[in-house]
Motif scaffolding. Structure first.
Motif, mmCIF file in Angstrom:
data_model
loop_
_atom_site.group_PDB
_atom_site.id
_atom_site.type_symbol
_atom_site.label_atom_id
_atom_site.label_comp_id
_atom_site.label_asym_id
_atom_site.label_seq_id
_atom_site.Cartn_x
_atom_site.Cartn_y
_atom_site.Cartn_z
ATOM 1 N N CYS A 38 0.852 -1.195 0.000
ATOM 2 C CA CYS A 38 0.000 0.000 0.000
ATOM 3 C C CYS A 38 0.885 1.243 0.000
ATOM 4 C CB CYS A 38 -0.955 0.007 1.199
ATOM 5 S SG CYS A 38 -0.153 0.146 2.805
ATOM 6 N N ASP A 39 0.263 2.364 -0.343
ATOM 7 C CA ASP A 39 0.990 3.630 -0.457
ATOM 8 C C ASP A 39 0.704 4.579 0.700
ATOM 9 O OD1 ASP A 39 2.078 3.008 -3.097
ATOM 10 O OD2 ASP A 39 0.008 3.218 -3.788
ATOM 11 N N LEU A 40 -0.343 4.274 1.474
ATOM 12 C CA LEU A 40 -0.702 5.149 2.588
ATOM 13 C C LEU A 40 -1.604 4.402 3.555
ATOM 14 C CD1 LEU A 40 -1.590 8.878 2.556
ATOM 15 C CD2 LEU A 40 -3.231 7.318 3.588
ATOM 16 N N VAL A 41 -1.415 4.655 4.852
ATOM 17 C CA VAL A 41 -2.303 4.117 5.888
ATOM 18 C C VAL A 41 -3.149 5.274 6.411
ATOM 19 C CG1 VAL A 41 -2.483 3.018 8.146
ATOM 20 C CG2 VAL A 41 -0.667 2.330 6.566
ATOM 21 N N LEU A 42 -4.470 5.112 6.311
ATOM 22 C CA LEU A 42 -5.401 6.084 6.890
ATOM 23 C C LEU A 42 -5.822 5.522 8.233
ATOM 24 C CD1 LEU A 42 -6.917 8.746 6.379
ATOM 25 C CD2 LEU A 42 -8.790 7.390 5.419
ATOM 26 N N LEU A 43 -5.360 6.124 9.308
ATOM 27 C CA LEU A 43 -5.366 5.487 10.623
ATOM 28 C C LEU A 43 -6.225 6.202 11.655
ATOM 29 C CD1 LEU A 43 -3.957 3.240 12.382
ATOM 30 C CD2 LEU A 43 -2.227 4.971 12.924
ATOM 31 N N ASP A 44 -7.151 5.451 12.246
ATOM 32 C CA ASP A 44 -7.889 5.934 13.417
ATOM 33 C C ASP A 44 -6.984 5.785 14.637
ATOM 34 O OD1 ASP A 44 -9.862 6.781 15.142
ATOM 35 O OD2 ASP A 44 -10.932 4.879 15.157
ATOM 36 N N MET A 45 -7.110 6.693 15.598
ATOM 37 C CA MET A 45 -6.248 6.644 16.776
ATOM 38 C C MET A 45 -6.756 5.683 17.849
ATOM 39 S SD MET A 45 -3.498 8.540 16.620
ATOM 40 C CE MET A 45 -3.049 9.118 18.258
ATOM 41 N N SER A 46 -8.040 5.368 17.826
ATOM 42 C CA SER A 46 -8.616 4.536 18.884
ATOM 43 C C SER A 46 -9.234 3.277 18.294
ATOM 44 C CB SER A 46 -9.684 5.319 19.655
ATOM 45 O OG SER A 46 -9.142 6.483 20.231
ATOM 46 N N MET A 47 -8.518 2.162 18.415
ATOM 47 C CA MET A 47 -9.007 0.875 17.940
ATOM 48 C C MET A 47 -8.677 -0.185 18.977
ATOM 49 S SD MET A 47 -8.100 0.710 13.869
ATOM 50 C CE MET A 47 -6.330 0.675 14.176
ATOM 51 N N PRO A 48 -9.344 -1.349 18.917
ATOM 52 C CA PRO A 48 -9.012 -2.429 19.851
ATOM 53 C C PRO A 48 -7.563 -2.898 19.680
ATOM 54 C CG PRO A 48 -11.121 -2.841 18.794
ATOM 55 C CD PRO A 48 -10.491 -1.687 18.060
ATOM 56 N N GLY A 49 -6.985 -3.383 20.764
ATOM 57 C CA GLY A 49 -5.607 -3.862 20.702
ATOM 58 C C GLY A 49 -4.622 -2.710 20.609
ATOM 59 N N ILE A 50 -3.515 -2.961 19.968
ATOM 60 C CA ILE A 50 -2.499 -1.912 19.772
ATOM 61 C C ILE A 50 -3.106 -0.803 18.923
ATOM 62 C CG2 ILE A 50 -0.198 -1.413 18.867
ATOM 63 C CD1 ILE A 50 0.265 -4.503 19.034
ATOM 64 N N SER A 51 -2.993 0.424 19.378
ATOM 65 C CA SER A 51 -3.568 1.526 18.608
ATOM 66 C C SER A 51 -2.836 2.820 18.937
ATOM 67 C CB SER A 51 -5.066 1.674 18.913
ATOM 68 O OG SER A 51 -5.267 2.092 20.246
ATOM 69 N N GLY A 52 -3.276 3.880 18.312
ATOM 70 C CA GLY A 52 -2.760 5.201 18.605
ATOM 71 C C GLY A 52 -1.255 5.334 18.407
ATOM 72 N N ILE A 53 -0.604 5.952 19.381
ATOM 73 C CA ILE A 53 0.822 6.224 19.305
ATOM 74 C C ILE A 53 1.617 4.930 19.184
ATOM 75 C CG2 ILE A 53 2.767 7.347 20.422
ATOM 76 C CD1 ILE A 53 0.507 9.247 19.575
ATOM 77 N N ASP A 54 1.226 3.910 19.951
ATOM 78 C CA ASP A 54 1.926 2.625 19.908
ATOM 79 C C ASP A 54 1.887 2.022 18.510
ATOM 80 O OD1 ASP A 54 2.507 2.807 22.574
ATOM 81 O OD2 ASP A 54 0.898 1.488 23.230
#
Length: 210
Positions: free
Chosen positions: A48-64
């Motif tokens: 892929c060329d880009l990740v469109l990322l939500d900050m709050s998801m189950p498991g590892i998320s956000g800054i981590d």
């Protein structure tokens, strides 16, 4: 063609994004992920060329999760699309390696512009957030006590404020109950809380619920 990985655990959001990008001639969604583990798995199997990322998801998320993506794919552009609009969260996301940050109330055309710019190697910050950060003259100081918390402590603090218990947070973040309790004890010590009521009251007053 921009190959896009959408990472968001809200079906209605993902559905809307799929519809939006289906109308674009230069963006193609190649993978969907609803948690951090799926994001990492998709990066192993789907170019892929880009990740469109939500900050709050189950498991590892956000800054981590941003940090883990950076380890696996140092040059892969990451554009955060989040409901969180606090300058503290934005600064930490960008410092962790995000190339752009937008809020979910953004205009669809602005999102398309951001996707194209970030995928091309640029950076993009929601204009409203940029203005907030420019005039945040004390950004290098702790304006609020919770800004001294680590990324994980702040994440767990938010989840407690949102109404989750220790066991629920452990399941949400895929960590042990003991680890959650340890982080809770540390954040309460740092913040000077004497009880759960103190913690929840502060969180509500400062709109920290996830």
């Amino acid at each position: 063609m921009i190959r896009l990985l959408i990472a968001d655990d809200h079906a209605i959001v993902s559905s809307g994004l799929l519809q939006l990008f289906s109308l674009s001639s230069d963006v193609c969604v190649v993978a969907l992920a609803t948690n951090g583990g799926q994001v990492i798995d998709s990066l192993r199997t789907t170019p892929c060329d880009l990740v469109l990322l939500d900050m709050s998801m189950p498991g590892i998320s956000g800054i981590d999760l941003i940090g883990r993506i950076r380890v696996r794919a140092p040059a892969l552009p990451i554009l955060v699309l989040s409901m969180h609009n606090e300058a503290l969260v934005v600064r930490r996301a960008l410092k962790a390696g995000a190339n752009g940050y937008m809020t979910k109330d953004c205009d669809p055309e602005a999102l398309l512009l951001a996707v194209r710019k970030v995928a091309a190697g640029g950076r993009y910050l929601d204009p409203g957030l940029a203005e907030q950060m420019v005039f945040d003259t004390d950004s290098d100081q702790f304006k609020h006590p919770h800004e001294q918390l680590s990324n994980r402590e702040l994440c767990i603090f938010r989840l407690f404020v949102s109404g989750m218990g220790v066991n629920q947070i452990a399941d949400e973040l895929a960590i042990s109950n003991k680890t959650v309790s340890t982080h809770k004890a540390r954040l309460m010590q740092k913040m000077g809380f004497q009880s759960n009521a103190d913690m929840l009251r502060y969180g509500v007053d400062h709109n920290l619920g996830s």
